[in-house]
Design a protein around this motif. Structure first.
Motif, PDB file in Angstrom:
ATOM      1  N   VAL A  12     -14.259  -6.519  -8.226  1.00  0.00           N
ATOM      2  CA  VAL A  12     -15.190  -6.010  -7.819  1.00  0.00           C
ATOM      3  C   VAL A  12     -16.302  -5.115  -8.515  1.00  0.00           C
ATOM      4  CG1 VAL A  12     -14.131  -6.219  -5.589  1.00  0.00           C
ATOM      5  CG2 VAL A  12     -13.953  -3.701  -6.634  1.00  0.00           C
ATOM      6  N   GLN A  13     -17.287  -4.276  -7.606  1.00  0.00           N
ATOM      7  CA  GLN A  13     -17.863  -2.960  -8.526  1.00  0.00           C
ATOM      8  C   GLN A  13     -17.607  -2.318  -7.100  1.00  0.00           C
ATOM      9  OE1 GLN A  13     -22.203  -4.737  -8.320  1.00  0.00           O
ATOM     10  NE2 GLN A  13     -21.900  -5.846 -10.205  1.00  0.00           N
ATOM     11  N   ALA A  14     -18.437  -0.307  -8.117  1.00  0.00           N
ATOM     12  CA  ALA A  14     -18.143   0.143  -7.272  1.00  0.00           C
ATOM     13  C   ALA A  14     -18.535  -0.036  -6.023  1.00  0.00           C
ATOM     14  CB  ALA A  14     -18.373   1.607  -8.737  1.00  0.00           C
ATOM     15  N   GLY A  15     -17.913   1.104  -5.248  1.00  0.00           N
ATOM     16  CA  GLY A  15     -18.839   0.834  -4.022  1.00  0.00           C
ATOM     17  C   GLY A  15     -18.616  -0.078  -2.595  1.00  0.00           C
ATOM     18  N   ASP A  16     -17.689  -1.251  -4.001  1.00  0.00           N
ATOM     19  CA  ASP A  16     -17.122  -2.613  -3.187  1.00  0.00           C
ATOM     20  C   ASP A  16     -16.045  -2.343  -2.036  1.00  0.00           C
ATOM     21  OD1 ASP A  16     -18.448  -5.187  -5.182  1.00  0.00           O
ATOM     22  OD2 ASP A  16     -18.929  -3.911  -3.543  1.00  0.00           O
ATOM     23  N   SER A  17     -15.869  -3.314  -1.368  1.00  0.00           N
ATOM     24  CA  SER A  17     -14.489  -3.221  -0.508  1.00  0.00           C
ATOM     25  C   SER A  17     -13.003  -4.573  -0.851  1.00  0.00           C
ATOM     26  CB  SER A  17     -14.854  -3.689   0.766  1.00  0.00           C
ATOM     27  OG  SER A  17     -15.910  -2.137   1.107  1.00  0.00           O
ATOM     28  N   LEU A  18     -12.051  -4.483  -0.311  1.00  0.00           N
ATOM     29  CA  LEU A  18     -11.256  -5.408  -0.853  1.00  0.00           C
ATOM     30  C   LEU A  18      -9.907  -5.058   0.476  1.00  0.00           C
ATOM     31  CD1 LEU A  18     -10.622  -5.794  -4.396  1.00  0.00           C
ATOM     32  CD2 LEU A  18     -11.237  -7.464  -2.872  1.00  0.00           C
ATOM     33  N   ARG A  19      -9.066  -6.151   1.145  1.00  0.00           N
ATOM     34  CA  ARG A  19      -8.336  -5.566   1.830  1.00  0.00           C
ATOM     35  C   ARG A  19      -7.224  -6.858   0.934  1.00  0.00           C
ATOM     36  NH1 ARG A  19      -6.979  -8.699   7.724  1.00  0.00           N
ATOM     37  NH2 ARG A  19      -7.156  -9.947   6.294  1.00  0.00           N
ATOM     38  N   LEU A  20      -5.932  -5.957   0.621  1.00  0.00           N
ATOM     39  CA  LEU A  20      -5.029  -6.123   0.332  1.00  0.00           C
ATOM     40  C   LEU A  20      -3.803  -6.915   1.460  1.00  0.00           C
ATOM     41  CD1 LEU A  20      -4.156  -3.333  -2.495  1.00  0.00           C
ATOM     42  CD2 LEU A  20      -5.555  -5.782  -2.936  1.00  0.00           C
ATOM     43  N   SER A  21      -3.404  -7.990   0.812  1.00  0.00           N
ATOM     44  CA  SER A  21      -2.540  -8.387   1.705  1.00  0.00           C
ATOM     45  C   SER A  21      -0.886  -8.234   1.336  1.00  0.00           C
ATOM     46  CB  SER A  21      -2.837 -10.124   2.255  1.00  0.00           C
ATOM     47  OG  SER A  21      -4.075  -9.805   3.106  1.00  0.00           O
ATOM     48  N   CYS A  22       0.120  -7.714   1.912  1.00  0.00           N
ATOM     49  CA  CYS A  22       1.199  -8.559   1.760  1.00  0.00           C
ATOM     50  C   CYS A  22       2.042  -8.207   2.596  1.00  0.00           C
ATOM     51  CB  CYS A  22       1.854  -7.091   1.285  1.00  0.00           C
ATOM     52  SG  CYS A  22       3.735  -6.806   0.804  1.00  0.00           S
ATOM     53  N   ALA A  23       2.993  -9.775   2.083  1.00  0.00           N
ATOM     54  CA  ALA A  23       3.512 -10.652   3.372  1.00  0.00           C
ATOM     55  C   ALA A  23       5.172 -10.847   2.751  1.00  0.00           C
ATOM     56  CB  ALA A  23       2.977 -12.789   3.168  1.00  0.00           C
ATOM     57  N   ALA A  24       5.931 -10.791   3.593  1.00  0.00           N
ATOM     58  CA  ALA A  24       7.037 -10.593   3.810  1.00  0.00           C
ATOM     59  C   ALA A  24       7.968 -11.853   4.175  1.00  0.00           C
ATOM     60  CB  ALA A  24       8.185  -9.010   4.582  1.00  0.00           C
ATOM     61  N   SER A  25       8.812 -12.570   2.975  1.00  0.00           N
ATOM     62  CA  SER A  25       9.726 -13.305   3.839  1.00  0.00           C
ATOM     63  C   SER A  25      11.102 -13.314   3.174  1.00  0.00           C
ATOM     64  CB  SER A  25       8.771 -15.071   2.597  1.00  0.00           C
ATOM     65  OG  SER A  25       8.418 -14.657   1.416  1.00  0.00           O
ATOM     66  N   GLY A  26      11.777 -14.678   3.643  1.00  0.00           N
ATOM     67  CA  GLY A  26      13.446 -14.969   3.342  1.00  0.00           C
ATOM     68  C   GLY A  26      13.808 -14.334   4.181  1.00  0.00           C
ATOM     69  N   ARG A  27      14.618 -13.371   4.848  1.00  0.00           N
ATOM     70  CA  ARG A  27      15.768 -13.038   5.364  1.00  0.00           C
ATOM     71  C   ARG A  27      14.800 -12.164   6.161  1.00  0.00           C
ATOM     72  NH1 ARG A  27      18.457  -8.468   4.868  1.00  0.00           N
ATOM     73  NH2 ARG A  27      18.732  -7.806   2.738  1.00  0.00           N
ATOM     74  N   ALA A  28      15.324 -11.980   7.617  1.00  0.00           N
ATOM     75  CA  ALA A  28      15.093 -10.991   8.179  1.00  0.00           C
ATOM     76  C   ALA A  28      15.879  -9.857   8.238  1.00  0.00           C
ATOM     77  CB  ALA A  28      15.054 -12.242   9.927  1.00  0.00           C
ATOM     78  N   PHE A  29      14.806  -8.399   7.709  1.00  0.00           N
ATOM     79  CA  PHE A  29      15.582  -7.217   7.368  1.00  0.00           C
ATOM     80  C   PHE A  29      14.429  -6.404   8.060  1.00  0.00           C
ATOM     81  CE2 PHE A  29      11.705  -4.896   5.105  1.00  0.00           C
ATOM     82  CZ  PHE A  29      11.144  -6.468   4.511  1.00  0.00           C
ATOM     83  N   PRO A  30      15.806  -5.677   9.091  1.00  0.00           N
ATOM     84  CA  PRO A  30      15.669  -4.345   9.657  1.00  0.00           C
ATOM     85  C   PRO A  30      14.343  -3.369   8.631  1.00  0.00           C
ATOM     86  CG  PRO A  30      16.853  -4.695   9.923  1.00  0.00           C
ATOM     87  CD  PRO A  30      16.628  -4.949   8.232  1.00  0.00           C
ATOM     88  N   ARG A  31      13.212  -2.967   8.662  1.00  0.00           N
ATOM     89  CA  ARG A  31      12.358  -1.737   7.506  1.00  0.00           C
ATOM     90  C   ARG A  31      12.013  -0.364   8.626  1.00  0.00           C
ATOM     91  NH1 ARG A  31       8.342  -6.574   7.125  1.00  0.00           N
ATOM     92  NH2 ARG A  31      10.239  -7.539   8.044  1.00  0.00           N
TER      93      ARG A  31
END
Length: 119
Positions: A12-31
């Motif tokens: 992207v160019q300076a001044g732009d925006s982005l949204r990152l995502s982080c998806a958790a998968s696999g066994r359920a884990f308390p965090r």
């Protein structure tokens, strides 16, 4: 096995925006918490933002405060990082991390997503 998978990076160019995502998968884990870090070649990994998985307090590094927002969707098992007013110095690989219950540090990590900001 727990997997954290980041997405949403890009060029992207300076001044732009982005949204990152982080998806958790696999066994359920308390965090306890989820966080975003970033790393550039030759530098140490840098903390960006974190939040308690139960909600509430959020924390940011001084360099991103007021520009980045961390949030999470418990139903989707996903944490986000909204990045506004991006600067060339934000260029890095962004990594998602989770701190499991009973852990004193972030013990689950994703592979990262590249964010490149041009001037």
């Amino acid at each position: 096995q727990v997997q954290l998978v980041e997405s949403g990076g890009g060029l992207v160019q300076a001044g732009d925006s982005l949204r990152l995502s982080c998806a958790a998968s696999g066994r359920a884990f308390p965090r306890i918490a989820m966080a975003w870090f970033r790393q550039t070649a030759g530098k140490e990994r840098e903390f960006v933002a974190s939040m308690r998985w139960s909600g509430g307090n959020t924390y940011y590094s001084d360099s991103v405060k007021d520009r980045f927002t961390i949030s999470r969707d418990k139903a989707q098992n996903t944490v986000y990082l909204r990045m506004n007013d991006l600067k060339p110095e934000d260029t890095a690989v962004y990594l998602c991390a989770a701190k499991g219950v009973g852990s004193s540090s972030y013990n689950y990590w994703g592979q990262g997503t590249q964010v490149t900001v041009t001037s």
